[in-house]
Design a protein around this motif. Structure first.
Motif, PDB file in Angstrom:
ATOM      1  N   ARG A 168      -9.016 -39.156   6.525  1.00  0.00           N
ATOM      2  CA  ARG A 168      -8.848 -38.643   5.066  1.00  0.00           C
ATOM      3  C   ARG A 168     -10.069 -38.035   4.833  1.00  0.00           C
ATOM      4  O   ARG A 168     -10.401 -37.665   4.259  1.00  0.00           O
ATOM      5  N   TRP A 183      -4.096 -33.721   4.621  1.00  0.00           N
ATOM      6  CA  TRP A 183      -3.787 -34.737   3.945  1.00  0.00           C
ATOM      7  C   TRP A 183      -2.238 -34.392   3.494  1.00  0.00           C
ATOM      8  O   TRP A 183      -2.606 -33.609   2.294  1.00  0.00           O
ATOM      9  N   HIS A 234      -0.310 -44.221   7.028  1.00  0.00           N
ATOM     10  CA  HIS A 234      -2.340 -43.566   6.923  1.00  0.00           C
ATOM     11  C   HIS A 234      -2.691 -45.478   7.929  1.00  0.00           C
ATOM     12  O   HIS A 234      -3.910 -46.007   7.909  1.00  0.00           O
ATOM     13  N   GLY A 243       0.376 -41.913   1.842  1.00  0.00           N
ATOM     14  CA  GLY A 243      -1.231 -41.192   2.322  1.00  0.00           C
ATOM     15  C   GLY A 243      -0.536 -40.839   3.775  1.00  0.00           C
ATOM     16  O   GLY A 243      -0.270 -42.173   4.867  1.00  0.00           O
TER      17      GLY A 243
END
Length: 502
Positions: free
Chosen positions: A90, A130, A153, A198
């Motif tokens: 990320r 992302w 994530h 995420g």
């Protein structure tokens, strides 16, 4: 009151005296098994531990708590590494502008060794994004003929998109839902549910006649991401060519590792990961809603713990003791998905811990398409860190490997060489430290077999089939098979071992 205080003091004094005495036999005294008691002195790898009738002295308590914090720090490195790996990705993507749902990083001219990615390849066109669903569900429109995946994530599988996904490579519309989403789900989408806000989204396009043009054009024409609420008026996409760019996407192996993990814990819901691992993190001060601020003692312990954790992960990866990691008896070729499970399950309900460590220390991208048998679809991989004599691959020496006839790859095959330190592409004099079936001047033997050389200089007469290595650098290699065929899965075909050239 004075009498009570005097009596209490006397009891404390007597208790202290009693600790130094042998307890008398009482009416209810029975034989006690030695196995459930603790001696006054216990000899361990930590040294001598002292107890007074089972009660640790101060020095012993301090030693054991320091060790407990150390063990949990090591476990945190080994078990939370998947999250640190995605967080590093990320941050790396954000450094190139992909910190929103509308920017796509494209390796329009392929990936080379300047960009630091765990075991990236030089033959397919990487596209990376992302995705963040905190503001609501995201619509994803995919190009045709891609291999794509979305991972959380914490690096857990969300879904495949493209050739191995429900659109079967024709391109499709997907709907990515945030954790705990309870809203209405409209028709017309392939629905994906993620446990985290995420998400890492990347896909690979493919060369056509040695050109990236079609894959790049397909991305720019068809790839779109927008909030479900913006369906009527999607914002424009932004495309950034990152071929040749210098940036890092690999997690730290020093104290900063714990800070990377803390960022994940603070951003994502606790329900997104395993309670035991979050418990290990909480035990060392990484807990949602609280600052991660270890004192001097704890920071020193964690600095030591991450060093041992990294050393352990490196050993599991490069010198694994998992016998089932190897494809063939007495061979150096190993799989990244030991046990054949993309969830790293040794059996139902039992995590194969070393298998998970090996994969995440070495590579990225969790999908069943890489772990299960799918003839002609997806990709398969075989790695090697040693030669035919089980010795580490040495950049100052020249090696040869033979690929027998009928290499089982419907689409293409390749070797890519990696630096042992970074697990990213080896940086040599050549832009691409690789070779494969897409190389136009590759020499193929009359029987369709191929011989490949690795070494610091090209062997005379074999320049077209040579990959450069670097004296003073250890290296490892991945054999990739895209569109793997039945002979790979039934093991009737197998690559030769990497042998020192005569």
């Amino acid at each position: 009151m004075k009498a009570l205080l005097a009596g209490a003091s006397a009891l404390v004094l007597l208790a202290g005296v009693a600790h130094g005495q042998t307890a008398p036999k009482m009416e209810m005294t029975t034989p006690i098994p030695d196995s459930i008691t603790t001696p006054d002195k216990v000899e361990t790898r930590l040294g001598t531990l002292n107890f007074v009738d089972g009660f640790p002295d101060k020095a012993t308590s301090e030693k054991l708590y320091n060790n407990l914090d150390f063990m949990r720090g090591v476990d945190a490195f080994l078990n939370a590494m998947p999250g640190a790996s995605v967080e590093a990705l990320r941050v790396g993507l954000a450094s190139q502008g992909a910190d929103n749902n509308q920017t796509i990083l494209i390796f329009e001219d392929l990936m080379d060794s300047r960009s630091l990615f765990l075991t990236g390849n030089t033959e397919s066109i990487y596209n990376l994004m992302w995705l963040d669903t905190k503001a609501g569900p995201l619509v994803i429109e995919t190009p045709p003929n891609i291999l794509g995946m979305i991972d959380t994530h914490w690096f857990e599988y969300v879904g495949d998109l493209g050739n191995a996904g429900p659109d079967r490579g024709k391109g499709g519309k997907y709907l990515l839902l945030p954790p705990g989403y309870k809203g209405e789900i409209p028709d017309g989408y392939f629905v994906l549910r993620s446990s985290t806000y995420g998400n890492l989204f990347f896909w690979r396009g493919f060369l056509e006649n040695g050109s990236t043009k079609t894959a790049v054009e397909n991305t720019k024409k068809f790839a779109k991401v927008y909030r479900l609420s913006d369906t009527a008026n999607p914002p424009p996409m932004k495309f950034v060519n990152v071929s040749g760019k210098e940036f890092n996407t690999i997690h730290s192996n020093d104290f900063h590792f714990y800070e990377e993990i803390n960022d994940v814990v603070q951003y994502e819901p606790n329900e997104a990961y395993h309670p035991e691992v979050l418990g290990q993190l909480a035990a060392i001060g990484i807990e949602k809603g609280k600052p991660f601020a270890p004192d001097e003692r704890m920071k020193k312990i964690l600095t030591d713990a991450v060093a041992v954790g990294n050393a352990t992960a490196r050993t599991i990866t490069f010198d694994t003791r998992m016998k089932d990691a190897y494809y063939y008896p007495n061979s150096a070729w190993f799989t990244g998905f030991v046990g054949g499970s993309y969830e790293f399950l040794q059996q139902p309900g039992v995590r194969y811990l070393d298998a998970r460590v090996l994969f995440h220390y070495y590579a990225t991208g969790i999908t069943p398409a890489m772990a299960i048998k799918r003839v002609g679809v997806g990709s398969q991989y075989a790695g090697a860190t040693t030669d035919s004599e089980k010795k580490p691959l040495d950049g100052s020496k020249t090696y040869k490997v033979h690929l027998p006839p009928n290499i089982p790859a419907k689409d293409f095959w390749s070797f890519v060489v990696y630096d042992n330190q970074t697990r990213s592409m080896l940086q040599t004099d050549n832009q691409f430290p690789s070779i494969g079936s897409d190389k136009k001047d590759l020499v193929v033997n009359a029987d369709s077999s191929v011989d490949v050389w690795f070494g610091p200089t090209a062997p005379a007469g074999h320049e077209a089939n040579w990959v450069q290595t670097v004296p003073g650098k250890g290296w490892n290699v991945l054999l990739r098979l895209y569109g793997p065929l039945e002979s790979w899965f039934d093991k009737s075909w197998k690559p030769g071992e990497i042998e020192l050239a005569e």
